[in-house]
Write a protein that holds these residues in place. Structure first.
Motif, PDB file in Angstrom:
ATOM      1  N   ARG A 168       0.823  -1.200   0.000  1.00 60.50           N
ATOM      2  CA  ARG A 168       0.000   0.000   0.000  1.00 60.50           C
ATOM      3  C   ARG A 168       0.862   1.256   0.000  1.00 60.50           C
ATOM      4  O   ARG A 168       1.728   1.402   0.851  1.00 60.50           O
ATOM      5  N   LEU A 169       0.596   2.134  -0.953  1.00 58.38           N
ATOM      6  CA  LEU A 169       1.188   3.470  -0.910  1.00 58.38           C
ATOM      7  C   LEU A 169       0.160   4.369  -0.258  1.00 58.38           C
ATOM      8  O   LEU A 169      -0.947   4.527  -0.769  1.00 58.38           O
ATOM      9  N   ARG A 170       0.518   4.891   0.915  1.00 60.11           N
ATOM     10  CA  ARG A 170      -0.389   5.779   1.633  1.00 60.11           C
ATOM     11  C   ARG A 170       0.290   7.124   1.788  1.00 60.11           C
ATOM     12  O   ARG A 170       1.507   7.241   1.716  1.00 60.11           O
ATOM     13  N   GLU A 171      -0.537   8.132   2.024  1.00 63.03           N
ATOM     14  CA  GLU A 171       0.008   9.475   2.179  1.00 63.03           C
ATOM     15  C   GLU A 171      -0.753  10.173   3.296  1.00 63.03           C
ATOM     16  O   GLU A 171      -1.974  10.205   3.282  1.00 63.03           O
ATOM     17  N   PHE A 172      -0.013  10.700   4.245  1.00 56.07           N
ATOM     18  CA  PHE A 172      -0.640  11.387   5.366  1.00 56.07           C
ATOM     19  C   PHE A 172      -0.939  12.834   4.991  1.00 56.07           C
ATOM     20  O   PHE A 172      -0.226  13.420   4.197  1.00 56.07           O
ATOM     21  N   GLY A 173      -1.989  13.382   5.563  1.00 58.61           N
ATOM     22  CA  GLY A 173      -2.381  14.750   5.251  1.00 58.61           C
ATOM     23  C   GLY A 173      -3.361  14.766   4.095  1.00 58.61           C
ATOM     24  O   GLY A 173      -3.732  13.730   3.559  1.00 58.61           O
ATOM     25  N   THR A 174      -3.783  15.957   3.723  1.00 62.21           N
ATOM     26  CA  THR A 174      -4.848  16.067   2.720  1.00 62.21           C
ATOM     27  C   THR A 174      -4.293  16.199   1.304  1.00 62.21           C
ATOM     28  O   THR A 174      -4.983  15.940   0.334  1.00 62.21           O
ATOM     29  N   LYS A 175      -3.033  16.606   1.201  1.00 64.97           N
ATOM     30  CA  LYS A 175      -2.468  16.837  -0.131  1.00 64.97           C
ATOM     31  C   LYS A 175      -2.125  15.530  -0.824  1.00 64.97           C
ATOM     32  O   LYS A 175      -1.627  14.600  -0.196  1.00 64.97           O
ATOM     33  N   GLN A 176      -2.359  15.473  -2.117  1.00 71.66           N
ATOM     34  CA  GLN A 176      -1.930  14.311  -2.906  1.00 71.66           C
ATOM     35  C   GLN A 176      -0.719  14.730  -3.717  1.00 71.66           C
ATOM     36  O   GLN A 176      -0.849  15.348  -4.767  1.00 71.66           O
ATOM     37  N   ARG A 177       0.444  14.377  -3.194  1.00 71.61           N
ATOM     38  CA  ARG A 177       1.664  14.774  -3.898  1.00 71.61           C
ATOM     39  C   ARG A 177       2.520  13.577  -4.289  1.00 71.61           C
ATOM     40  O   ARG A 177       3.310  13.657  -5.214  1.00 71.61           O
ATOM     41  N   ALA A 178       2.384  12.472  -3.536  1.00 66.81           N
ATOM     42  CA  ALA A 178       3.150  11.264  -3.890  1.00 66.81           C
ATOM     43  C   ALA A 178       2.720  10.813  -5.280  1.00 66.81           C
ATOM     44  O   ALA A 178       1.567  10.978  -5.667  1.00 66.81           O
ATOM     45  N   TRP A 179       3.663  10.267  -6.025  1.00 66.11           N
ATOM     46  CA  TRP A 179       3.301   9.819  -7.371  1.00 66.11           C
ATOM     47  C   TRP A 179       4.001   8.511  -7.733  1.00 66.11           C
ATOM     48  O   TRP A 179       4.957   8.094  -7.057  1.00 66.11           O
ATOM     49  N   ALA A 180       3.507   7.870  -8.775  1.00 68.86           N
ATOM     50  CA  ALA A 180       4.125   6.628  -9.254  1.00 68.86           C
ATOM     51  C   ALA A 180       4.049   6.575 -10.774  1.00 68.86           C
ATOM     52  O   ALA A 180       3.154   7.173 -11.387  1.00 68.86           O
ATOM     53  N   LYS A 181       5.013   5.884 -11.358  1.00 72.03           N
ATOM     54  CA  LYS A 181       5.040   5.691 -12.808  1.00 72.03           C
ATOM     55  C   LYS A 181       5.304   4.227 -13.102  1.00 72.03           C
ATOM     56  O   LYS A 181       6.177   3.631 -12.475  1.00 72.03           O
ATOM     57  N   LEU A 182       4.572   3.680 -14.046  1.00 72.08           N
ATOM     58  CA  LEU A 182       4.824   2.309 -14.513  1.00 72.08           C
ATOM     59  C   LEU A 182       5.605   2.411 -15.805  1.00 72.08           C
ATOM     60  O   LEU A 182       5.105   2.948 -16.794  1.00 72.08           O
ATOM     61  N   LEU A 183       6.830   1.883 -15.780  1.00 76.67           N
ATOM     62  CA  LEU A 183       7.719   2.046 -16.931  1.00 76.67           C
ATOM     63  C   LEU A 183       8.429   0.738 -17.261  1.00 76.67           C
ATOM     64  O   LEU A 183       8.635  -0.097 -16.368  1.00 76.67           O
ATOM     65  N   PRO A 184       8.849   0.564 -18.513  1.00 68.86           N
ATOM     66  CA  PRO A 184       9.729  -0.577 -18.795  1.00 68.86           C
ATOM     67  C   PRO A 184      11.014  -0.371 -17.994  1.00 68.86           C
ATOM     68  O   PRO A 184      11.453   0.779 -17.842  1.00 68.86           O
ATOM     69  N   PRO A 185      11.626  -1.435 -17.458  1.00 69.91           N
ATOM     70  CA  PRO A 185      12.821  -1.264 -16.613  1.00 69.91           C
ATOM     71  C   PRO A 185      13.893  -0.405 -17.281  1.00 69.91           C
ATOM     72  O   PRO A 185      14.543   0.406 -16.621  1.00 69.91           O
ATOM     73  N   ALA A 186      14.037  -0.540 -18.589  1.00 68.76           N
ATOM     74  CA  ALA A 186      15.080   0.213 -19.294  1.00 68.76           C
ATOM     75  C   ALA A 186      14.781   1.714 -19.316  1.00 68.76           C
ATOM     76  O   ALA A 186      15.686   2.529 -19.518  1.00 68.76           O
ATOM     77  N   ALA A 187      13.519   2.082 -19.099  1.00 66.60           N
ATOM     78  CA  ALA A 187      13.145   3.502 -19.141  1.00 66.60           C
ATOM     79  C   ALA A 187      13.282   4.182 -17.782  1.00 66.60           C
ATOM     80  O   ALA A 187      13.199   5.403 -17.682  1.00 66.60           O
ATOM     81  N   ILE A 188      13.516   3.393 -16.728  1.00 64.53           N
ATOM     82  CA  ILE A 188      13.629   3.977 -15.379  1.00 64.53           C
ATOM     83  C   ILE A 188      14.802   4.953 -15.304  1.00 64.53           C
ATOM     84  O   ILE A 188      14.655   6.090 -14.871  1.00 64.53           O
ATOM     85  N   ASP A 189      15.964   4.501 -15.769  1.00 59.78           N
ATOM     86  CA  ASP A 189      17.158   5.336 -15.647  1.00 59.78           C
ATOM     87  C   ASP A 189      17.074   6.625 -16.466  1.00 59.78           C
ATOM     88  O   ASP A 189      17.743   7.599 -16.155  1.00 59.78           O
ATOM     89  N   SER A 190      16.278   6.610 -17.533  1.00 62.92           N
ATOM     90  CA  SER A 190      16.194   7.811 -18.357  1.00 62.92           C
ATOM     91  C   SER A 190      15.002   8.686 -17.962  1.00 62.92           C
ATOM     92  O   SER A 190      14.816   9.771 -18.508  1.00 62.92           O
ATOM     93  N   ASP A 191      14.200   8.226 -16.999  1.00 62.93           N
ATOM     94  CA  ASP A 191      13.099   9.064 -16.528  1.00 62.93           C
ATOM     95  C   ASP A 191      13.683  10.310 -15.844  1.00 62.93           C
ATOM     96  O   ASP A 191      14.689  10.220 -15.147  1.00 62.93           O
ATOM     97  N   ASP A 192      13.021  11.444 -16.037  1.00 60.96           N
ATOM     98  CA  ASP A 192      13.509  12.710 -15.477  1.00 60.96           C
ATOM     99  C   ASP A 192      13.850  12.639 -13.995  1.00 60.96           C
ATOM    100  O   ASP A 192      14.867  13.188 -13.559  1.00 60.96           O
ATOM    101  N   ALA A 193      12.985  11.980 -13.223  1.00 59.86           N
ATOM    102  CA  ALA A 193      13.176  11.913 -11.774  1.00 59.86           C
ATOM    103  C   ALA A 193      14.452  11.166 -11.407  1.00 59.86           C
ATOM    104  O   ALA A 193      15.026  11.392 -10.349  1.00 59.86           O
ATOM    105  N   VAL A 194      14.900  10.280 -12.281  1.00 60.50           N
ATOM    106  CA  VAL A 194      16.096   9.485 -12.011  1.00 60.50           C
ATOM    107  C   VAL A 194      17.317  10.063 -12.740  1.00 60.50           C
ATOM    108  O   VAL A 194      18.403  10.188 -12.161  1.00 60.50           O
TER     109      VAL A 194
END
Ligand SMILES: [Zn+2]
Length: 282
Positions: free
Chosen positions: A105-131
């Protein structure tokens, strides 16, 4: 906010519990949590979790030809539960149901929704902006030459070390501990450090973060609690005696964080004005 040691212990415990587990279903009650739409999270049903790991402060769940990259932001937690969540749980952002009635479970405390997730091919993880924009990992210790070049910038050490593009994994809590361990002022500029200070900072960062991780390995069982038993020595302890020299620790409060330091060992005796206090006193 979970930083490198907290996310690393989370990833280790989840890896132990989940590697080889089959996903039964997945859904995202957080309306803005998923930042990718193809494949949808529902397509994870039937897949096997191959592993859980960490990049910077981000957990990654690998499932063969697709990986889930998660950013917890300041209030997110990724935990494995023995029972499935009530859909009325407003903190739920992402629910991945696995065999044995368990639920990641990904949970987030407080009212704001700021946590995020991306489903990517493993090879695309390293080139994702966040990484791709991350500096080298703060632990294990990065290469001395690489670290020296990154740190020698005309910026104060406190924000510099928290900048994930400079070095990955350090946030508002551990930066205080690292600077205290290195006996460096949070207000010193990276470009003003001599060679010894740069090396002390590099080694201290890895020691402090690695030490926290060793501590978690000792005290945390199979499940990582909401609030981790962080072995902090100076952060948010203003007024208390410095554990090394006994001087009263000082703090400066900013809008989003508190900076704590030992004036005796880090700032040459100088006590910086606490902006919160000076604002209240006006
Ligand atoms: Zn001290």
């Amino acid at each position: 906010m979970p930083e490198l040691p907290e996310v690393e212990i989370t990833a280790r415990r989840l890896h132990t519990a989940l590697a080889g587990a089959t996903i039964e279903s997945a859904l995202a009650p957080g309306m803005v949590t998923m930042k990718t739409f193809d494949p949808p999270v529902s397509a994870l049903a039937g897949r096997t979790i191959t592993g859980v790991r960490r990049i910077g402060k981000m957990p990654v769940v690998d499932m063969g030809d697709v990986s889930l990259l998660i950013h917890l932001m300041s209030a997110g937690r990724l935990q494995l539960w023995d029972k499935r969540a009530s859909l009325r749980d407003k903190a739920s952002r992402l629910l991945i149901r696995v065999d044995g009635e368990r639920e990641l479970r990904l949970r987030e405390f407080g009212t704001k929704q700021r946590a995020w997730a991306k489903l990517l091919p493993p090879a695309a993880i390293d080139s994702d902006d966040a990484v791709a924009t991350l500096g080298p990992e703060a632990w294990p210790a990065p290469d001395p030459a690489v670290f020296a070049e990154l740190v020698r910038q005309p910026r104060h050490l406190h924000p510099l070390l928290r900048d994930q593009r400079v070095i990955a994994g350090i946030g508002r809590s551990w930066v205080d501990e690292i600077l205290w361990e290195s006996r460096l002022s949070p207000f010193q500029r990276g470009s003003d450090l001599d060679e010894d200070a740069v090396e002390r900072l590099r080694v201290s960062a890895a020691q402090v973060l690695g030490g926290a991780l060793d501590h978690y390995e000792q005290v945390i069982g199979e499940t990582v609690p909401d609030k981790l038993p962080m072995p902090l020595q100076v952060h948010r302890r203003d007024g208390e005696p410095c554990p090394r020299c006994g001087a009263a620790l000082q703090s400066v409060h900013y809008k989003d964080y508190v900076m704590t330091y030992c004036p005796e060992e880090q700032t040459g005796g100088k006590v910086y004005k606490d902006r919160r206090l000076s604002r209240l006193l006006k």
